[in-house]
Design a protein around this motif. Structure first.
Motif, PDB file in Angstrom:
ATOM      1  N   ASN A  41       0.887  -1.226  -0.068  1.00 45.42           N
ATOM      2  CA  ASN A  41       0.077  -0.016   0.060  1.00 45.42           C
ATOM      3  C   ASN A  41       0.885   1.070   0.144  1.00 45.42           C
ATOM      4  O   ASN A  41       1.443   1.919   1.027  1.00 45.42           O
ATOM      5  N   GLY A  42       0.898   1.646  -1.240  1.00 40.62           N
ATOM      6  CA  GLY A  42       1.916   3.244  -1.184  1.00 40.62           C
ATOM      7  C   GLY A  42       1.672   3.650  -2.568  1.00 40.62           C
ATOM      8  O   GLY A  42       1.615   3.059  -3.630  1.00 40.62           O
ATOM      9  N   ILE A  43       1.646   4.837  -2.801  1.00 38.11           N
ATOM     10  CA  ILE A  43       1.590   5.777  -3.720  1.00 38.11           C
ATOM     11  C   ILE A  43       2.744   6.934  -3.896  1.00 38.11           C
ATOM     12  O   ILE A  43       3.057   7.191  -2.781  1.00 38.11           O
ATOM     13  N   LEU A  44       3.013   7.571  -4.926  1.00 36.36           N
ATOM     14  CA  LEU A  44       3.849   8.464  -4.969  1.00 36.36           C
ATOM     15  C   LEU A  44       3.486   9.643  -5.746  1.00 36.36           C
ATOM     16  O   LEU A  44       2.942   9.348  -6.853  1.00 36.36           O
ATOM     17  N   LEU A  45       3.719  10.769  -5.051  1.00 37.51           N
ATOM     18  CA  LEU A  45       3.382  11.992  -5.914  1.00 37.51           C
ATOM     19  C   LEU A  45       4.708  12.727  -6.194  1.00 37.51           C
ATOM     20  O   LEU A  45       5.545  13.148  -5.392  1.00 37.51           O
ATOM     21  N   GLU A  50      10.018  18.198  -6.063  1.00 39.36           N
ATOM     22  CA  GLU A  50      10.294  17.292  -5.102  1.00 39.36           C
ATOM     23  C   GLU A  50       9.254  15.939  -5.055  1.00 39.36           C
ATOM     24  O   GLU A  50       8.320  16.120  -6.153  1.00 39.36           O
ATOM     25  N   SER A  51       9.369  15.218  -4.139  1.00 35.41           N
ATOM     26  CA  SER A  51       8.649  13.813  -4.255  1.00 35.41           C
ATOM     27  C   SER A  51       7.949  13.622  -2.756  1.00 35.41           C
ATOM     28  O   SER A  51       8.843  13.816  -1.778  1.00 35.41           O
ATOM     29  N   HIS A  52       6.938  13.031  -2.866  1.00 33.41           N
ATOM     30  CA  HIS A  52       5.929  12.609  -1.728  1.00 33.41           C
ATOM     31  C   HIS A  52       5.708  11.052  -1.787  1.00 33.41           C
ATOM     32  O   HIS A  52       5.112  10.844  -2.655  1.00 33.41           O
ATOM     33  N   PHE A  53       5.785  10.360  -0.985  1.00 32.92           N
ATOM     34  CA  PHE A  53       5.382   8.842  -0.648  1.00 32.92           C
ATOM     35  C   PHE A  53       4.458   8.747   0.329  1.00 32.92           C
ATOM     36  O   PHE A  53       4.518   9.429   1.396  1.00 32.92           O
ATOM     37  N   LYS A  70      10.040  12.611   0.785  1.00 31.56           N
ATOM     38  CA  LYS A  70       9.197  12.934   1.883  1.00 31.56           C
ATOM     39  C   LYS A  70       8.094  11.860   2.071  1.00 31.56           C
ATOM     40  O   LYS A  70       7.584  11.459   1.173  1.00 31.56           O
ATOM     41  N   VAL A  71       7.984  11.233   3.197  1.00 34.00           N
ATOM     42  CA  VAL A  71       7.082  10.140   3.544  1.00 34.00           C
ATOM     43  C   VAL A  71       6.171  10.562   4.330  1.00 34.00           C
ATOM     44  O   VAL A  71       6.308  11.397   5.361  1.00 34.00           O
ATOM     45  N   HIS A  72       4.953  10.272   4.091  1.00 33.21           N
ATOM     46  CA  HIS A  72       3.632  10.682   4.805  1.00 33.21           C
ATOM     47  C   HIS A  72       2.909   9.315   5.131  1.00 33.21           C
ATOM     48  O   HIS A  72       2.603   8.576   4.371  1.00 33.21           O
ATOM     49  N   VAL A  73       2.774   9.167   6.484  1.00 34.98           N
ATOM     50  CA  VAL A  73       2.175   8.176   6.948  1.00 34.98           C
ATOM     51  C   VAL A  73       0.845   8.264   7.259  1.00 34.98           C
ATOM     52  O   VAL A  73       0.581   9.381   8.355  1.00 34.98           O
ATOM     53  N   GLU A  74       0.029   7.740   6.788  1.00 36.06           N
ATOM     54  CA  GLU A  74      -1.613   8.294   6.740  1.00 36.06           C
ATOM     55  C   GLU A  74      -2.490   7.163   7.304  1.00 36.06           C
ATOM     56  O   GLU A  74      -2.326   6.048   6.671  1.00 36.06           O
ATOM     57  N   LYS A  75      -3.471   7.383   8.090  1.00 39.28           N
ATOM     58  CA  LYS A  75      -4.601   6.490   8.537  1.00 39.28           C
ATOM     59  C   LYS A  75      -5.816   6.570   7.441  1.00 39.28           C
ATOM     60  O   LYS A  75      -6.525   5.680   7.468  1.00 39.28           O
ATOM     61  N   LYS A  76      -5.914   7.753   6.940  1.00 41.56           N
ATOM     62  CA  LYS A  76      -6.788   7.943   5.871  1.00 41.56           C
ATOM     63  C   LYS A  76      -6.383   7.385   4.686  1.00 41.56           C
ATOM     64  O   LYS A  76      -5.199   7.032   4.304  1.00 41.56           O
TER      65      LYS A  76
END
Length: 358
Positions: A41-45, A50-53, A70-76
């Motif tokens: 479960n992962g997507i990349l912007l 810059e890059s956001h994961f 840059k890593v974003h850990v999300e519950k949503k």
């Protein structure tokens, strides 16, 4: 800069050419290619700067240790989180992978984005970038090929008349895992007797008989990279009709291999195999393409197919796998994993191509 970071930079530099402000990557193989992430479960912007994961808490530790953007850990939902970044940065032309973004997710993304934002399908841009492998990727493919061939060698010497197709497939899969693969690259194909005429036969409880063909198509996935090989054996002495069929397919496979080099189109390679089989009046028995690219996926561009105009490039990893299938008799397919070079090719598969007698 790491190799993965350079891949992202190369892709980012193409955003203006693609007429988009950013790219949302959701294909698991493409996410892995651009980040190294192998979770579920992962997507990349990816933007120009810059890059956001994005991932969920199950992968927080793994992502923080392995991923350099840059890593974003999300519950949503990850798309909702990505949409928030898109709105905050006021990005209007958003590229997405049309082969991977589900219609439901496309609608969700449209609902989340600010009025005026546009979603633009980009096709298989990343897959095209992946076609030419780096030295490190080729090293992984070589290791996968070696594991695959050794697993075959360890298994085939134990195969005998009376063995079930499903048991042979299970042993092949076990040996791949025992030798270092994380899994089979695809469902292992084992077919015996007349069932060898089914190019993608699923292993069954059928027992290998006396004086029968056995076709094995197998591949390992090792550290994410695939291999692919097909070999054919026979219990007892093969009859002349089987020997003629095998000789024709082998001749076609060798002709295709000789045609492989940088600058040649994939259609020309396909024609090299097809023309040989036509001389043997087996062209109608060849019912699939001559091969395909492989890497992070078992099937990826280029496709080695009739009339395809993709030009081969040095560094591409492809398969060469012509076959001929005759209902009621059986089928022969011979397949190697191959590296395209400037002036020819290197056959990576070390397994001999003799029609062995079990």
């Amino acid at each position: 800069m790491t190799e993965i970071e350079q891949r992202r930079r190369t892709l980012s530099a193409r955003l203006p050419e693609l007429k988009i402000d950013c790219l949302l990557v959701s294909s698991p193989a493409n996410v892995r290619y651009l980040t190294g992430y192998a979770g579920s479960n992962g997507i990349l912007l990816l933007t120009g700067a810059e890059s956001h994961f994005f991932t969920d808490p199950r992968y927080a530790i793994e992502a923080s240790q392995q991923i350099t953007c840059k890593v974003h850990v999300e519950k949503k939902a990850l798309l909702v989180a990505a949409a928030a970044i898109l709105k905050r940065k006021r990005l209007k032309k958003i590229g997405f992978e049309s082969s991977w973004l589900r219609f439901e997710d496309h609608l969700k993304l449209k609902d989340e984005l600010a009025l005026g934002s546009g979603l633009h399908p980009i096709g298989r841009v990343i897959e095209e970038q992946r076609m030419v492998k780096s030295a490190s990727e080729l090293d992984l493919i070589r290791r996968s090929v070696a594991t695959n061939s050794e697993a075959y060698s360890k298994t085939i010497r134990r195969v005998h008349a009376g063995a079930r197709e499903s048991d042979i497939a299970a042993e092949l899969d076990y040996q791949m895992r025992a030798l270092g693969a994380e899994k089979a690259a695809f469902e292992t194909i084992v077919a015996a007797g007349p069932r060898t005429a089914l190019p993608h036969a699923h292993p069954t409880a059928h027992r290998l008989g006396e004086n029968e063909l056995l076709l094995i198509d197998m591949g390992a996935s090792q550290e994410g990279y695939a291999s692919d090989m097909t070999r054919v054996a026979h219990t007892g002495t093969p009859p002349k009709r089987i020997l003629r069929l095998y000789k024709a397919v082998l001749e076609a496979q060798l002709a295709a291999l000789r045609s492989v080099r940088a600058g040649v189109t994939t259609g020309e390679v396909d024609a090299a195999a097809r023309n040989v089989l036509k001389r043997h009046e087996l062209d109608r028995a060849f019912v699939h393409s001559t091969g395909h690219g492989l890497g992070l996926e078992i099937h990826e561009p280029p496709r080695i197919a009739r009339k395809d105009k993709t030009k081969l490039q040095a560094g591409m990893a492809i398969t060469i796998e012509p076959g001929a299938y005759i209902d009621g008799l059986g089928g022969i397919r011979i397949e190697d994993t191959v590296l395209v070079t400037e002036h020819g090719c290197e056959v990576l598969t070390p397994t001999p191509k003799d029609l062995i007698e079990l």
